[in-house]
Design a protein around this motif. Structure first.
Motif, PDB file in Angstrom:
ATOM      1  N   ALA A 131       0.964  -1.003   2.161  1.00  0.00           N
ATOM      2  CA  ALA A 131       1.475   0.264   2.681  1.00  0.00           C
ATOM      3  C   ALA A 131       2.554   0.024   3.733  1.00  0.00           C
ATOM      4  O   ALA A 131       3.569   0.733   3.774  1.00  0.00           O
ATOM      5  CB  ALA A 131       0.335   1.087   3.273  1.00  0.00           C
ATOM      6  N   GLN A 132       2.349  -0.978   4.581  1.00  0.00           N
ATOM      7  CA  GLN A 132       3.352  -1.309   5.587  1.00  0.00           C
ATOM      8  C   GLN A 132       4.653  -1.774   4.934  1.00  0.00           C
ATOM      9  O   GLN A 132       5.756  -1.396   5.345  1.00  0.00           O
ATOM     10  CB  GLN A 132       2.808  -2.407   6.503  1.00  0.00           C
ATOM     11  N   ARG A 133       4.523  -2.593   3.887  1.00  0.00           N
ATOM     12  CA  ARG A 133       5.712  -3.074   3.179  1.00  0.00           C
ATOM     13  C   ARG A 133       6.415  -1.933   2.453  1.00  0.00           C
ATOM     14  O   ARG A 133       7.659  -1.861   2.435  1.00  0.00           O
ATOM     15  CB  ARG A 133       5.305  -4.162   2.180  1.00  0.00           C
ATOM     16  N   ALA A 134       5.648  -1.020   1.864  1.00  0.00           N
ATOM     17  CA  ALA A 134       6.246   0.131   1.186  1.00  0.00           C
ATOM     18  C   ALA A 134       7.075   0.959   2.153  1.00  0.00           C
ATOM     19  O   ALA A 134       8.202   1.375   1.839  1.00  0.00           O
ATOM     20  CB  ALA A 134       5.150   0.980   0.548  1.00  0.00           C
ATOM     21  N   ARG A 135       6.549   1.197   3.313  1.00  0.00           N
ATOM     22  CA  ARG A 135       7.284   1.958   4.336  1.00  0.00           C
ATOM     23  C   ARG A 135       8.589   1.247   4.700  1.00  0.00           C
ATOM     24  O   ARG A 135       9.646   1.865   4.830  1.00  0.00           O
ATOM     25  CB  ARG A 135       6.400   2.137   5.567  1.00  0.00           C
ATOM     26  N   GLN A 136       8.504  -0.077   4.870  1.00  0.00           N
ATOM     27  CA  GLN A 136       9.687  -0.855   5.223  1.00  0.00           C
ATOM     28  C   GLN A 136      10.767  -0.739   4.143  1.00  0.00           C
ATOM     29  O   GLN A 136      11.949  -0.557   4.453  1.00  0.00           O
ATOM     30  CB  GLN A 136       9.304  -2.311   5.430  1.00  0.00           C
ATOM     31  N   LEU A 137      10.361  -0.837   2.880  1.00  0.00           N
ATOM     32  CA  LEU A 137      11.329  -0.733   1.794  1.00  0.00           C
ATOM     33  C   LEU A 137      12.023   0.627   1.782  1.00  0.00           C
ATOM     34  O   LEU A 137      13.240   0.718   1.571  1.00  0.00           O
ATOM     35  CB  LEU A 137      10.632  -0.985   0.456  1.00  0.00           C
ATOM     36  N   VAL A 138      11.259   1.690   2.000  1.00  0.00           N
ATOM     37  CA  VAL A 138      11.856   3.027   2.038  1.00  0.00           C
ATOM     38  C   VAL A 138      12.830   3.141   3.199  1.00  0.00           C
ATOM     39  O   VAL A 138      13.957   3.653   3.052  1.00  0.00           O
ATOM     40  CB  VAL A 138      10.761   4.104   2.128  1.00  0.00           C
ATOM     41  N   GLN A 139      12.422   2.649   4.364  1.00  0.00           N
ATOM     42  CA  GLN A 139      13.289   2.732   5.542  1.00  0.00           C
ATOM     43  C   GLN A 139      14.576   1.929   5.367  1.00  0.00           C
ATOM     44  O   GLN A 139      15.629   2.311   5.880  1.00  0.00           O
ATOM     45  CB  GLN A 139      12.533   2.242   6.779  1.00  0.00           C
ATOM     46  N   GLU A 140      14.485   0.818   4.631  1.00  0.00           N
ATOM     47  CA  GLU A 140      15.667  -0.018   4.388  1.00  0.00           C
ATOM     48  C   GLU A 140      16.573   0.560   3.308  1.00  0.00           C
ATOM     49  O   GLU A 140      17.653   0.021   3.047  1.00  0.00           O
ATOM     50  CB  GLU A 140      15.230  -1.426   3.987  1.00  0.00           C
ATOM     51  N   GLY A 141      16.141   1.619   2.644  1.00  0.00           N
ATOM     52  CA  GLY A 141      16.944   2.236   1.602  1.00  0.00           C
ATOM     53  C   GLY A 141      16.850   1.553   0.264  1.00  0.00           C
ATOM     54  O   GLY A 141      17.693   1.769  -0.624  1.00  0.00           O
ATOM     55  N   ALA A 142      15.806   0.744   0.048  1.00  0.00           N
ATOM     56  CA  ALA A 142      15.684  -0.017  -1.194  1.00  0.00           C
ATOM     57  C   ALA A 142      15.482   0.864  -2.418  1.00  0.00           C
ATOM     58  O   ALA A 142      15.755   0.434  -3.543  1.00  0.00           O
ATOM     59  CB  ALA A 142      14.522  -1.005  -1.075  1.00  0.00           C
ATOM     60  N   LEU A 143      15.003   2.095  -2.221  1.00  0.00           N
ATOM     61  CA  LEU A 143      14.789   3.007  -3.351  1.00  0.00           C
ATOM     62  C   LEU A 143      15.928   4.002  -3.511  1.00  0.00           C
ATOM     63  O   LEU A 143      15.914   4.801  -4.447  1.00  0.00           O
ATOM     64  CB  LEU A 143      13.473   3.771  -3.183  1.00  0.00           C
ATOM     65  N   GLY A 144      16.877   3.976  -2.608  1.00  0.00           N
ATOM     66  CA  GLY A 144      17.945   4.970  -2.641  1.00  0.00           C
ATOM     67  C   GLY A 144      17.446   6.314  -2.138  1.00  0.00           C
ATOM     68  O   GLY A 144      16.559   6.390  -1.275  1.00  0.00           O
ATOM     69  N   THR A 145      17.988   7.388  -2.703  1.00  0.00           N
ATOM     70  CA  THR A 145      17.556   8.737  -2.336  1.00  0.00           C
ATOM     71  C   THR A 145      16.250   9.067  -3.046  1.00  0.00           C
ATOM     72  O   THR A 145      16.160   8.940  -4.272  1.00  0.00           O
ATOM     73  CB  THR A 145      18.622   9.771  -2.721  1.00  0.00           C
ATOM     74  N   ILE A 146      15.248   9.483  -2.298  1.00  0.00           N
ATOM     75  CA  ILE A 146      13.943   9.791  -2.888  1.00  0.00           C
ATOM     76  C   ILE A 146      13.983  11.178  -3.534  1.00  0.00           C
ATOM     77  O   ILE A 146      14.357  12.166  -2.904  1.00  0.00           O
ATOM     78  CB  ILE A 146      12.832   9.723  -1.828  1.00  0.00           C
ATOM     79  N   HIS A 147      13.584  11.223  -4.822  1.00  0.00           N
ATOM     80  CA  HIS A 147      13.536  12.487  -5.551  1.00  0.00           C
ATOM     81  C   HIS A 147      12.104  12.987  -5.753  1.00  0.00           C
ATOM     82  O   HIS A 147      11.849  14.187  -5.633  1.00  0.00           O
ATOM     83  CB  HIS A 147      14.184  12.321  -6.931  1.00  0.00           C
ATOM     84  N   LEU A 148      11.179  12.065  -6.089  1.00  0.00           N
ATOM     85  CA  LEU A 148       9.826  12.466  -6.469  1.00  0.00           C
ATOM     86  C   LEU A 148       8.794  11.582  -5.777  1.00  0.00           C
ATOM     87  O   LEU A 148       9.012  10.382  -5.583  1.00  0.00           O
ATOM     88  CB  LEU A 148       9.632  12.338  -7.989  1.00  0.00           C
ATOM     89  N   VAL A 149       7.651  12.203  -5.459  1.00  0.00           N
ATOM     90  CA  VAL A 149       6.473  11.472  -4.990  1.00  0.00           C
ATOM     91  C   VAL A 149       5.279  12.051  -5.743  1.00  0.00           C
ATOM     92  O   VAL A 149       5.097  13.273  -5.774  1.00  0.00           O
ATOM     93  CB  VAL A 149       6.255  11.639  -3.473  1.00  0.00           C
ATOM     94  N   HIS A 150       4.494  11.179  -6.368  1.00  0.00           N
ATOM     95  CA  HIS A 150       3.342  11.708  -7.084  1.00  0.00           C
ATOM     96  C   HIS A 150       2.188  10.722  -7.014  1.00  0.00           C
ATOM     97  O   HIS A 150       2.372   9.536  -6.719  1.00  0.00           O
ATOM     98  CB  HIS A 150       3.683  12.051  -8.533  1.00  0.00           C
ATOM     99  N   GLY A 151       0.974  11.218  -7.253  1.00  0.00           N
ATOM    100  CA  GLY A 151      -0.173  10.334  -7.202  1.00  0.00           C
ATOM    101  C   GLY A 151      -1.481  11.084  -7.250  1.00  0.00           C
ATOM    102  O   GLY A 151      -1.536  12.277  -7.552  1.00  0.00           O
ATOM    103  N   ALA A 152      -2.545  10.346  -6.935  1.00  0.00           N
ATOM    104  CA  ALA A 152      -3.892  10.908  -7.017  1.00  0.00           C
ATOM    105  C   ALA A 152      -4.828  10.126  -6.113  1.00  0.00           C
ATOM    106  O   ALA A 152      -4.557   8.971  -5.761  1.00  0.00           O
ATOM    107  CB  ALA A 152      -4.408  10.848  -8.458  1.00  0.00           C
ATOM    108  N   TYR A 153      -5.926  10.779  -5.754  1.00  0.00           N
ATOM    109  CA  TYR A 153      -7.042  10.099  -5.103  1.00  0.00           C
ATOM    110  C   TYR A 153      -8.290  10.533  -5.866  1.00  0.00           C
ATOM    111  O   TYR A 153      -8.652  11.710  -5.868  1.00  0.00           O
ATOM    112  CB  TYR A 153      -7.143  10.485  -3.634  1.00  0.00           C
ATOM    113  N   LEU A 154      -8.931   9.567  -6.529  1.00  0.00           N
ATOM    114  CA  LEU A 154     -10.037   9.855  -7.435  1.00  0.00           C
ATOM    115  C   LEU A 154     -11.290   9.092  -7.022  1.00  0.00           C
ATOM    116  O   LEU A 154     -11.225   7.899  -6.720  1.00  0.00           O
ATOM    117  CB  LEU A 154      -9.666   9.470  -8.867  1.00  0.00           C
ATOM    118  N   GLN A 155     -12.432   9.781  -7.031  1.00  0.00           N
ATOM    119  CA  GLN A 155     -13.736   9.184  -6.746  1.00  0.00           C
ATOM    120  C   GLN A 155     -14.792   9.810  -7.671  1.00  0.00           C
ATOM    121  O   GLN A 155     -14.571  10.881  -8.234  1.00  0.00           O
ATOM    122  CB  GLN A 155     -14.162   9.432  -5.291  1.00  0.00           C
ATOM    123  N   ASP A 156     -15.944   9.142  -7.765  1.00  0.00           N
ATOM    124  CA  ASP A 156     -17.097   9.782  -8.412  1.00  0.00           C
ATOM    125  C   ASP A 156     -18.206  10.053  -7.399  1.00  0.00           C
ATOM    126  O   ASP A 156     -19.381  10.166  -7.742  1.00  0.00           O
ATOM    127  CB  ASP A 156     -17.611   8.960  -9.594  1.00  0.00           C
TER     128      ASP A 156
END
Length: 287
Positions: A131-156
């Motif tokens: 998660a820390q590395r993901a934040r760093q990549l976004v801050q450095e502009g490695a993904l360019g302009t962010i268009h979409l964020v999607h996901g899930a949190y699943l449990q039983d």
């Protein structure tokens, strides 16, 4: 290691035990625990070698010489406990959700700022290395302009065989469940990684199992949600979707997040905690 800090923990359920152990691992002395009854507090203190036990958290706040208190009780109790701890001059770490009423949360934040106390909500997932590395990549502009964020949190965690507990009681857990218990973790991680706030949301919630059975075999109606789906808009023009479920058999604790930009896509799955995936269109993907 943290030296010469003393803390107490209010609440001795599963997460309270985690806090006691975690504090010790970073060198903080745990001087006392409080629970809903003295018997429960004493049992926990004896098992975990905590010096003192209290059946009333207010007595703990009055008598203990500590720097901070960790609140690990059902959500409906958080606001009063956090308010009293701040008034006692203590720093506060509170389990999520901070309160079941957003107005109460705002009041607590203002109180902490006014008193000059450190106050935090325990969103621990943002501290994974991925998660820390993901934040760093976004801050450095490695993904360019962010268009979409999607996901899930699943449990039983709450499939029908789950024993009855306080989470199904609105007077303890609040009117919501899946969103506040696990969805809040996903939303915090999304905000932490992208640096963007939610501007608007459209959601759907379902109580898949509208009745549950108490230990005395009484059937009780349940109002809180087992599932939630959300569409949301973020700052700087990005859009997002989220699925949350506590009734997905086989999913013990899966948080998935994917961030889509003009130059790349980033994805992480908590069931593969060390694996951060970055996808590119015209060059090899990375992980």
């Amino acid at each position: 290691m943290t030296k010469d800090l003393r803390a107490a923990v209010i609440g001795v359920g599963f997460i309270g035990r985690v806090h006691v152990e975690s504090l010790r691992r970073i060198g903080v002395e745990v001087t006392a625990v409080a629970a809903s009854t003295m018997d429960r507090a004493q049992d926990h203190a004896g098992t975990h070698q905590v010096p003192r036990a209290y059946g009333d958290y207010r007595a703990l706040l009055e008598r203990e010489t500590i720097d901070a208190v960790h609140i690990c009780t059902p959500p409906a109790l958080h606001a009063a406990m956090a308010r009293d701890a701040l008034d006692a001059g203590l720093h506060v770490v509170c389990e999520k959700p901070l309160t079941v009423d957003p107005d109460e949360s705002a009041l607590l934040a203002a109180q902490a700022e006014r008193l000059g106390r450190i106050a935090a909500v325990n969103y621990n997932i943002r501290y994974y290395a991925a998660a820390q590395r993901a934040r760093q990549l976004v801050q450095e502009g490695a993904l360019g302009t962010i268009h979409l964020v999607h996901g899930a949190y699943l449990q039983d965690f709450h499939v029908p065989e789950t024993p009855w507990g306080w989470r199904f009681e609105p007077s303890f857990g609040g009117p919501m469940r899946a969103i506040t218990e696990i969805g809040s973790h996903w939303l915090d991680l999304m905000r932490f990684v992208t640096g963007r706030e939610v501007l608007s949301v459209v959601s759907d919630t379902r109580t898949c199992y509208p009745t549950r059975r108490r230990p005395d075999d009484e059937t009780v109606n349940v109002i809180s949600e087992d599932y939630a789906g959300a569409l949301f808009a973020l700052e700087e023009g990005a859009a997002g979707t989220l699925t949350v479920s506590e009734v997905s058999p086989g999913r013990k604790n899966q948080l998935r997040i994917e961030i889509v930009g003009t130059d790349g896509t980033l994805a992480w799955d908590s069931e593969h905690v060390q694996h951060l995936w970055v996808g590119r269109k015209d060059e090899p993907n990375q992980s």
